[in-house]
Each structure stands twice: as C-alpha cells, then as structure tokens.
Design a protein around this motif. Structure first.
Motif, PDB file in Angstrom:
ATOM      1  N   SER A  25      69.186  55.509  37.734  1.00 41.90           N
ATOM      2  CA  SER A  25      70.275  54.533  37.661  1.00 41.90           C
ATOM      3  C   SER A  25      70.025  53.508  36.560  1.00 41.90           C
ATOM      4  CB  SER A  25      70.472  53.840  38.998  1.00 41.90           C
ATOM      5  OG  SER A  25      69.292  53.205  39.389  1.00 41.90           O
ATOM      6  N   SER A  26      68.761  53.329  36.119  1.00 39.22           N
ATOM      7  CA  SER A  26      68.543  52.355  35.038  1.00 39.22           C
ATOM      8  C   SER A  26      69.063  52.918  33.719  1.00 39.22           C
ATOM      9  CB  SER A  26      67.080  51.935  34.935  1.00 39.22           C
ATOM     10  OG  SER A  26      66.300  52.990  34.459  1.00 39.22           O
ATOM     11  N   ALA A  27      69.011  54.241  33.537  1.00 38.97           N
ATOM     12  CA  ALA A  27      69.521  54.853  32.299  1.00 38.97           C
ATOM     13  C   ALA A  27      71.034  54.679  32.214  1.00 38.97           C
ATOM     14  CB  ALA A  27      69.150  56.331  32.251  1.00 38.97           C
ATOM     15  N   SER A  28      71.748  55.114  33.262  1.00 43.63           N
ATOM     16  CA  SER A  28      73.210  54.988  33.213  1.00 43.63           C
ATOM     17  C   SER A  28      73.607  53.519  33.302  1.00 43.63           C
ATOM     18  CB  SER A  28      73.854  55.792  34.341  1.00 43.63           C
ATOM     19  OG  SER A  28      73.305  55.447  35.591  1.00 43.63           O
ATOM     20  N   GLY A  29      72.831  52.731  34.037  1.00 48.09           N
ATOM     21  CA  GLY A  29      73.145  51.310  34.227  1.00 48.09           C
ATOM     22  C   GLY A  29      73.117  50.528  32.922  1.00 48.09           C
ATOM     23  N   PHE A  30      72.040  50.681  32.148  1.00 49.81           N
ATOM     24  CA  PHE A  30      71.961  49.903  30.900  1.00 49.81           C
ATOM     25  C   PHE A  30      72.843  50.497  29.794  1.00 49.81           C
ATOM     26  CE2 PHE A  30      68.318  47.835  32.879  1.00 49.81           C
ATOM     27  CZ  PHE A  30      68.642  46.516  32.576  1.00 49.81           C
ATOM     28  N   ALA A  31      73.094  51.817  29.831  1.00 49.71           N
ATOM     29  CA  ALA A  31      74.035  52.380  28.845  1.00 49.71           C
ATOM     30  C   ALA A  31      75.434  51.819  29.127  1.00 49.71           C
ATOM     31  CB  ALA A  31      74.033  53.901  28.919  1.00 49.71           C
ATOM     32  N   ARG A  49      77.948  58.837  37.826  1.00 48.53           N
ATOM     33  CA  ARG A  49      78.182  57.875  36.760  1.00 48.53           C
ATOM     34  C   ARG A  49      77.994  56.455  37.286  1.00 48.53           C
ATOM     35  NH1 ARG A  49      81.893  55.102  38.609  1.00 48.53           N
ATOM     36  NH2 ARG A  49      83.849  55.899  39.465  1.00 48.53           N
ATOM     37  N   THR A  50      77.688  55.563  36.340  1.00 50.81           N
ATOM     38  CA  THR A  50      77.725  54.130  36.601  1.00 50.81           C
ATOM     39  C   THR A  50      78.954  53.606  35.891  1.00 50.81           C
ATOM     40  OG1 THR A  50      75.319  53.966  36.645  1.00 50.81           O
ATOM     41  CG2 THR A  50      76.529  51.920  36.258  1.00 50.81           C
ATOM     42  N   ARG A  51      79.777  52.835  36.600  1.00 50.61           N
ATOM     43  CA  ARG A  51      80.935  52.191  35.956  1.00 50.61           C
ATOM     44  C   ARG A  51      80.676  50.683  35.960  1.00 50.61           C
ATOM     45  NH1 ARG A  51      87.002  53.938  37.011  1.00 50.61           N
ATOM     46  NH2 ARG A  51      86.199  55.516  35.589  1.00 50.61           N
ATOM     47  N   THR A  52      80.671  50.090  34.769  1.00 53.56           N
ATOM     48  CA  THR A  52      80.349  48.667  34.659  1.00 53.56           C
ATOM     49  C   THR A  52      81.461  47.915  33.948  1.00 53.56           C
ATOM     50  OG1 THR A  52      77.993  49.123  34.690  1.00 53.56           O
ATOM     51  CG2 THR A  52      78.652  47.021  33.716  1.00 53.56           C
ATOM     52  N   GLY A 107      67.335  47.588  27.256  1.00 51.38           N
ATOM     53  CA  GLY A 107      67.426  47.390  28.708  1.00 51.38           C
ATOM     54  C   GLY A 107      66.485  48.330  29.429  1.00 51.38           C
ATOM     55  N   SER A 108      66.504  49.599  29.033  1.00 51.74           N
ATOM     56  CA  SER A 108      65.646  50.610  29.634  1.00 51.74           C
ATOM     57  C   SER A 108      65.586  51.750  28.625  1.00 51.74           C
ATOM     58  CB  SER A 108      66.286  51.051  30.953  1.00 51.74           C
ATOM     59  OG  SER A 108      65.868  52.329  31.323  1.00 51.74           O
ATOM     60  N   GLY A 109      64.380  52.235  28.317  1.00 49.37           N
ATOM     61  CA  GLY A 109      64.232  53.227  27.255  1.00 49.37           C
ATOM     62  C   GLY A 109      65.158  54.419  27.427  1.00 49.37           C
ATOM     63  N   SER A 110      65.175  54.978  28.653  1.00 50.22           N
ATOM     64  CA  SER A 110      65.962  56.191  28.881  1.00 50.22           C
ATOM     65  C   SER A 110      67.464  55.935  28.727  1.00 50.22           C
ATOM     66  CB  SER A 110      65.656  56.750  30.275  1.00 50.22           C
ATOM     67  OG  SER A 110      65.814  55.748  31.244  1.00 50.22           O
ATOM     68  N   ALA A 111      67.897  54.671  28.782  1.00 46.03           N
ATOM     69  CA  ALA A 111      69.324  54.343  28.618  1.00 46.03           C
ATOM     70  C   ALA A 111      69.803  54.674  27.207  1.00 46.03           C
ATOM     71  CB  ALA A 111      69.568  52.869  28.929  1.00 46.03           C
ATOM     72  N   SER A 112      68.882  54.675  26.241  1.00 43.65           N
ATOM     73  CA  SER A 112      69.280  55.001  24.859  1.00 43.65           C
ATOM     74  C   SER A 112      69.889  56.401  24.819  1.00 43.65           C
ATOM     75  CB  SER A 112      68.071  54.923  23.920  1.00 43.65           C
ATOM     76  OG  SER A 112      67.137  55.934  24.245  1.00 43.65           O
ATOM     77  N   ARG A 113      69.444  57.289  25.735  1.00 38.33           N
ATOM     78  CA  ARG A 113      69.923  58.679  25.723  1.00 38.33           C
ATOM     79  C   ARG A 113      71.240  58.831  26.480  1.00 38.33           C
ATOM     80  NH1 ARG A 113      64.121  60.072  27.491  1.00 38.33           N
ATOM     81  NH2 ARG A 113      65.224  60.046  29.473  1.00 38.33           N
ATOM     82  N   ALA A 145      78.954  55.446  32.137  1.00 34.04           N
ATOM     83  CA  ALA A 145      77.838  56.225  31.569  1.00 34.04           C
ATOM     84  C   ALA A 145      77.180  57.030  32.690  1.00 34.04           C
ATOM     85  CB  ALA A 145      76.818  55.314  30.905  1.00 34.04           C
ATOM     86  N   ALA A 146      76.672  58.206  32.322  1.00 33.02           N
ATOM     87  CA  ALA A 146      76.054  59.109  33.306  1.00 33.02           C
ATOM     88  C   ALA A 146      74.533  59.059  33.205  1.00 33.02           C
ATOM     89  CB  ALA A 146      76.544  60.529  33.043  1.00 33.02           C
ATOM     90  N   PRO A 147      73.843  59.355  34.307  1.00 29.33           N
ATOM     91  CA  PRO A 147      72.377  59.415  34.243  1.00 29.33           C
ATOM     92  C   PRO A 147      71.910  60.623  33.425  1.00 29.33           C
ATOM     93  CG  PRO A 147      73.141  59.614  36.524  1.00 29.33           C
ATOM     94  CD  PRO A 147      74.354  59.645  35.654  1.00 29.33           C
ATOM     95  N   ASN A 148      70.664  60.607  33.022  1.00 24.14           N
ATOM     96  CA  ASN A 148      70.109  61.787  32.345  1.00 24.14           C
ATOM     97  C   ASN A 148      68.760  62.117  32.956  1.00 24.14           C
ATOM     98  OD1 ASN A 148      67.732  60.775  30.545  1.00 24.14           O
ATOM     99  ND2 ASN A 148      69.367  59.294  30.104  1.00 24.14           N
ATOM    100  N   ILE A 149      68.356  63.383  32.794  1.00 24.10           N
ATOM    101  CA  ILE A 149      67.018  63.779  33.234  1.00 24.10           C
ATOM    102  C   ILE A 149      66.255  64.275  32.005  1.00 24.10           C
ATOM    103  CG2 ILE A 149      67.976  66.015  34.056  1.00 24.10           C
ATOM    104  CD1 ILE A 149      64.769  64.401  35.447  1.00 24.10           C
ATOM    105  N   ALA A 150      65.056  63.726  31.828  1.00 21.38           N
ATOM    106  CA  ALA A 150      64.270  64.077  30.639  1.00 21.38           C
ATOM    107  C   ALA A 150      63.562  65.415  30.831  1.00 21.38           C
ATOM    108  CB  ALA A 150      63.249  62.982  30.361  1.00 21.38           C
TER     109      ALA A 150
END
Ligand code: PMV
Length: 346
Positions: free
Chosen positions: A112-118, A48-51, A144-150, A15-20
C-alpha cells in the motif's frame, strides 16, 4: 477519455500496487531515497489506491483521512513531509486535506505504500497546478517510498538506480504495458496471522546494508539477474523467468535473514507455499511457477493462465492460507479528476 473538471486546488489520482521481481533493498542515500540497485516489478490489476488532495489556504494544518479514518502519527508525518516538497515546487504554503482509500487491506503486505505515494504524488501535484511528466512524477513518488516510483506506470516496470548524487537519473520507466503478457498470472496467497511489521522497510533495509555479510555479494549479482529477468519478460520465456525470480527471492530472503537482528518476514504457512512451488517445479521437470514475497508474509505465485487452476488447487491444500487472489499485470496511474479542467499530468 474525457476527465471531469473539478474545483481549483483539488485533484484525484488512482495508482495500483506493484510486486517486485527484482527487489529494491538498501539505499546509498536515504535522504534522497537513492537505491544501491535497480529493481523491476509488475504493477497489478484489481487493486488500487484512490487519493484526493485539496489545498486550502484556510486550513491550519495538513489532514490525512485514510479509509475514512482521520489519521495522525507517523502516516500523517510522512504525508506532511511529502506535501512540503510539493509546496516547495509549487511555491505555495497552503495546507491540504488528503483523502485516500485502498480497495484492499492497508498495511497487509500488499504494497500500500507503493500505490499510496504514487497516488499522493499524482493528486498533490495536479491539485497544486503542477504539470509533471511521468518520469518527474516517478522521481517525486520515490521520495515517499522507493517502490512508489514504479507504481506510476502499469505493466512491467524498471526503476533504474542511476549514478548521480542528486538523483536526477533515478526514476522508473515502463518496459512493457500490461497487454505484453496477459497470460502471466499472479496468485496471491494471503496468509493468516501475518505479523504486523515491527520495523519499517526503509529502516530494515539500512540495517541489512550495515550488518548482513551477504549484502555485498547480493549487490554484485543483481545486475546480471535483472538482465536475465528483463530478457525473459521481453521474450515471454516463462521457465527462465520463474527460475530467476525464485533465485532472486531466495537471495533477498538470505540478506534479510543474515541481518543483525534478523529480519524474518515469513510464517510457517508462507514457507509451506514456497515448498509447494519447489515441489511442483520438481515434479514438472521444469519451472511452471515462481514464488516471491516482499517484507511481509503473503506470497505471490507467478504462473501462466494455462497452469493457474492446477496450481491454485495445490495451494488450497496449504493450511493457514486465508484467501487466494488471482491478479494480472495492471494499468498506469491515472488522474481521475483534475483542478478546473487543467491538462492531465500524463
Ligand atoms: O518502497 P518501500 O520502502 O516500501 O520498500 C520496498 C521493499 C520491497 O518491497 C521489499 C522490495 C521492492 O522493491 O518493492
């Protein structure tokens, strides 16, 4: 594209990070992660975060390896709490091993919390044998983190706040894929000596809700601004978008700065970037770029590719910037490897 089948109980998700562009800041229900206002973001490419998650009944407790380092404390607690929800959904009690790598600096203010929790939502549900729709995955990532929903979606994404008390109508949805506006460029100014976050965003935003005298008027003004930004993106109207993005960022910063105690995320270098963009727009007689920042010191400068080198050159003159990265709208989250060839979750 064919996906390599992996062993049962194990899956890998990117998952990739996003900017609001319209910020989420303040929750009406902190337990369920339900925000006061809807928000809108651009998912970014290159990062990207790879998990990978592996459920194993032999494991005594959850383990979290972040960028190759066995990690405990708060990050492990958040992963553990998140996995508890997935275990409940899947009806399993197995502990899991989670390995996560970011191809960008962790906790650097690059979301990283957005891409991390996605990525954790995508990998853990697939590893547990659950098949979630992208919408359900977005709802889960939100916990996990609100912005991760996006970050479950690529391109231009809106996270609708919803109204329901149980949060079933609170999830992100894709507005346009990354191909909608490839000329839109995000020049990220990485600022030197950016201070470590003292208070986590989830706590900081609730302190804004409780103490900022400007919070109420922000919540009243966001829906109109969001509609303007959504329309400007859909019509690829850059000047209108840049004007509204600056207005939104300034409003977000105002509620942070009027929080008691104040929340000041910027350094003198970040402020010099904002001033440079204001100057450039003034000289050009129309908005040719917009700045925005999250709860951190780095600044994202949006412009069109035809103006990007001119703007980069101006930013190169700002003292204290350690790096300028040029990013574009990026891809959806994706399952890289699923358990035993099970169908993909998206
Ligand atoms: O999702 P969190 O808890 O990391 O909070 C994100 C808050 C902002 O980045 C400032 C705004 C946003 O909408 O991403």
């Amino acid at each position: 594209m064919a996906r390599k089948p992996g062993p049962p109980g194990r899956a890998t998700y990117d998952a990739a990070p996003n900017i609001a562009l319209v910020k989420y800041w303040g929750m009406r229900d902190p337990v369920l992660g339900l925000p006061y206002n809807s928000s809108l973001s651009v998912t970014l490419d290159r990062f990207r975060t790879r998990t990978s998650v592996r459920f194993d009944p032999e494991l005594v407790s959850d383990r979290f390896v972040l960028n190759g380092i066995d990690t405990g404390g708060r990050p492990l607690e958040s992963v553990h709490r998140f996995l508890d929800r997935v275990r409940e959904m899947a009806g399993t009690r197995s502990a899991a091993e989670v390995e996560s790598t970011n191809n960008f600096p962790t906790a650097s203010g690059l979301a990283s919390s957005a891409s991390g929790f996605a990525a954790l939502a995508g990998a853990s549900t697939a590893a547990a044998g659950l098949e979630l729709s992208p919408r359900a995955l977005s709802r889960l990532a939100r916990l996990g983190s609100g912005s991760a929903s996006r970050s479950v979606f690529g391109g231009f994404v809106e996270w609708q706040a919803g109204r329901a008390a149980d949060g079933h109508d609170c999830y992100a949805r894709p507005l346009h894929g990354p191909e909608h506006w490839p000329e839109l460029v995000d020049i990220v100014a990485i600022v030197g000596r950016a201070p470590e976050k003292e208070v986590r965003s989830t706590e900081a935003m609730q302190s804004t809700v409780a103490t900022s005298p400007d919070y109420r008027s922000r919540i009243d003004s966001v829906p109109d601004r969001l509609a303007t930004i959504r329309r400007a993106i859909s019509q690829r109207n850059a000047p209108r978008l840049f004007h509204a993005v600056i207005e939104e960022c300034d409003d977000f910063r105002r509620v942070c700065e009027t929080t008691v105690p104040t929340l000041d995320y910027l350094t003198p270098t970040s402020r010099a970037v904002l001033a440079t963009i204001r100057e450039l727009n003034c000289e050009s007689g129309r908005p040719v770029a917009a700045y925005t920042h999250d709860a951190g010191a780095h600044v994202h400068v949006f412009t069109l590719s035809k103006d990007a080198s001119r703007i980069r050159r101006r930013l190169e003159d700002v003292a204290g910037i350690t790096r300028l990265l040029t990013l574009h709208p990026g891809p959806d989250g994706r399952l890289v490897r699923g358990p035993g060839g099970a169908p993909a979750t998206r």
